[in-house]
Write an enzyme that holds these catalytic residues in place. Structure first.
Site, PDB file in Angstrom:
ATOM      1  N   ARG A 242       8.004   1.157  -2.379  1.00 48.44           N
ATOM      2  CA  ARG A 242       7.666   1.624  -0.906  1.00 48.44           C
ATOM      3  C   ARG A 242       7.828   0.855   0.149  1.00 48.44           C
ATOM      4  NH1 ARG A 242       3.945   1.105  -4.977  1.00 48.44           N
ATOM      5  NH2 ARG A 242       2.686   3.661  -5.311  1.00 48.44           N
ATOM      6  N   LYS A 269       0.120  -2.336  -3.804  1.00 50.96           N
ATOM      7  CA  LYS A 269      -0.532  -0.904  -3.440  1.00 50.96           C
ATOM      8  C   LYS A 269      -1.400  -0.982  -4.690  1.00 50.96           C
ATOM      9  CE  LYS A 269      -1.456   4.072  -1.937  1.00 50.96           C
ATOM     10  NZ  LYS A 269      -0.568   4.845  -1.755  1.00 50.96           N
ATOM     11  N   HIS A 332       9.845   6.529   2.748  1.00 54.26           N
ATOM     12  CA  HIS A 332       8.922   6.862   1.663  1.00 54.26           C
ATOM     13  C   HIS A 332       9.796   8.009   1.328  1.00 54.26           C
ATOM     14  CE1 HIS A 332       5.258   7.254  -0.712  1.00 54.26           C
ATOM     15  NE2 HIS A 332       4.819   5.859  -0.195  1.00 54.26           N
ATOM     16  N   ARG A 335      11.712   7.785  -1.929  1.00 54.29           N
ATOM     17  CA  ARG A 335      11.217   7.454  -3.848  1.00 54.29           C
ATOM     18  C   ARG A 335      11.225   8.727  -4.046  1.00 54.29           C
ATOM     19  NH1 ARG A 335       7.770   3.813  -4.710  1.00 54.29           N
ATOM     20  NH2 ARG A 335       5.637   4.935  -5.069  1.00 54.29           N
ATOM     21  N   HIS A 359       3.522   4.105  -9.964  1.00 56.15           N
ATOM     22  CA  HIS A 359       2.548   4.983 -10.257  1.00 56.15           C
ATOM     23  C   HIS A 359       1.459   4.418 -11.069  1.00 56.15           C
ATOM     24  CE1 HIS A 359       4.942   8.118  -7.697  1.00 56.15           C
ATOM     25  NE2 HIS A 359       4.642   7.995  -7.078  1.00 56.15           N
ATOM     26  N   TYR A 369       1.423  -1.346 -22.116  1.00 60.58           N
ATOM     27  CA  TYR A 369       2.489  -0.378 -23.499  1.00 60.58           C
ATOM     28  C   TYR A 369       3.247  -0.396 -22.114  1.00 60.58           C
ATOM     29  CZ  TYR A 369       4.901   3.023 -26.044  1.00 60.58           C
ATOM     30  OH  TYR A 369       5.109   3.873 -27.207  1.00 60.58           O
TER      31      TYR A 369
END
Length: 398
Positions: A242, A269, A332, A335, A359, A369
């Site tokens: 970001r 974020k 942005h 991404r 994310h 994991y």
């Protein structure tokens, strides 16, 4: 003797304070320096007491008599006027400390202690300012849904639909915090759900065609400007994090030996720490920048002061200078470009790509994991991605 305005004006100072009486305990105290102060003398439980009303002419004769009559009504109900006045003053002080702005600031301070990212805290402070100084002074208990809607619709009428909806959501958080801390009984913002115009969902413009993306990379390579901006622009597509995270990148977060950039939870974020594997190309960009800003805190310091990073609009401004409009490409958008082209390649696990993009993954066990299981693949993917961009920049396409 009953006072008149003429008698009050003609009352001259003397060597000692003296009283000019009206009726039913009301009198004017004339001081040697000329001040004239209203007082009420009364008895409660057999004890004589005095109640101060204020100064003449700020408090007129009629107002002083009205205050006297109100005090007498309190006495008739066994209420001490001085106690009632003190209680009213305390309640006014409490109401002032329970203003929307003060409760919002308490909420922001709480979120800061809980580790909320500084950019998010700054946005919350910005929301408080957008609500306006007059609204900010209003006690949270007195604000009605109609009053709040009136403030929000000011932004809506100016076409700031998203801002109006974000402000409603923020106000709701403030009111819920007030309820939780026993300073309000309801959340008027909750009642306004559906009252504002829902803005159309905006997606960040991004280039996802390989050939067009290669042309963008060539334009970035040719870009001339402040070194911090040049190198930030070059690094952005390699790490595709970001914009706020990249511009606030600190040297303390970069491990050159392990080729890892570790972003702390306070800057993320999603409030999860995030590690970014660095390709050889990314490391080379950082090495070049280290010779320029390595003695400071930030990797990409502002041209105005090294104590701050480049501004949040710097990369977008550079893209505009290169001829890319906001409908074509945004900071942005890198991404989206990376996500699209990496998925399109078919070489990488979609979960590894999602993890690289930081994310949020549902469930704490799955997050743990993903952080470990896909690290090796992410390291390989980071190098492949940088090599692929080199090919695109030179005009090739795998």
């Amino acid at each position: 003797m009953v006072l008149t305005d003429t008698a009050i004006r003609n009352a001259k100072p003397a060597d000692k304070p003296y009283k000019v009486t009206d009726s039913q305990g009301l009198y004017l105290l004339v001081n040697p320096r000329g001040s004239k102060l209203w007082r009420i003398k009364y008895r409660i439980d057999g004890v004589e007491r005095k109640l101060s009303l204020g100064a003449y002419p700020e408090i007129t004769l009629a107002e002083a008599r009205a205050a006297r009559d109100a005090a007498r009504r309190q006495l008739a109900h066994a209420i001490d006027p001085n106690v009632a006045k003190r209680q009213a003053r305390i309640e006014a002080s409490i109401r002032a400390s329970n203003s929307f702005a003060s409760v919002a600031e308490e909420l922001i301070e709480k979120k800061a202690r809980e580790g909320l990212a500084e950019p998010t805290l700054e946005k919350m402070r910005w929301f408080v300012k957008l609500m306006g100084a007059d609204f900010g002074k209003r006690p949270v208990t007195d604000i009605t849904p109609q009053e709040l809607l009136h403030e929000l619709q000011k932004h809506e009428r100016r076409g700031r639909l998203e801002t109006a909806n974000l402000l409603r959501a923020f106000a709701s958080r403030v009111f819920r915090f007030a309820v939780a801390t026993a300073r309000a009984e309801r959340d008027p913002a909750q009642l306004l759900i559906g009252a504002l115009t829902t803005p159309r969902v905006k997606h960040f413009a991004a280039i996802i065609d390989p050939n067009e993306f290669g042309a963008l990379l060539r334009a970035i390579e040719d870009y001339q400007g402040d070194p911090a901006v040049m190198y930030a622009l070059k690094l952005t597509p390699h790490v595709f994090q970001r914009p706020g995270e990249l511009r606030q990148m600190e040297w303390a977060e970069v491990n050159f030996d392990k080729a890892v950039w570790t972003i702390p939870v306070t800057k993320m974020k999603m409030r999860q720490p995030h590690s970014v594997p660095l390709s050889r190309q990314a490391l080379a960009i950082l090495q070049a920048m280290r010779s320029l800003s390595g003695s400071g805190r930030y990797v990409f310091p502002s041209i105005r002061t090294r104590a701050r990073p480049i501004s949040e609009n710097t990369i977008n401004a550079a893209l505009r200078r290169m001829g890319y409009s906001k409908e074509q490409m945004t900071a942005h958008g890198f991404r989206t470009s990376a996500s699209s082209l990496l998925n399109e390649s078919g070489k990488w696990n979609p979960d590894a790509i999602e993890r690289a993009l930081a994310h949020m993954v549902a469930g704490s066990v799955r997050r743990i994991y993903n952080q470990s299981a896909y690290w090796a693949e992410r390291v390989e993917m980071a190098q492949w991605w940088s090599d692929y961009m080199d090919e695109l920049r030179s005009g090739g396409n795998r």
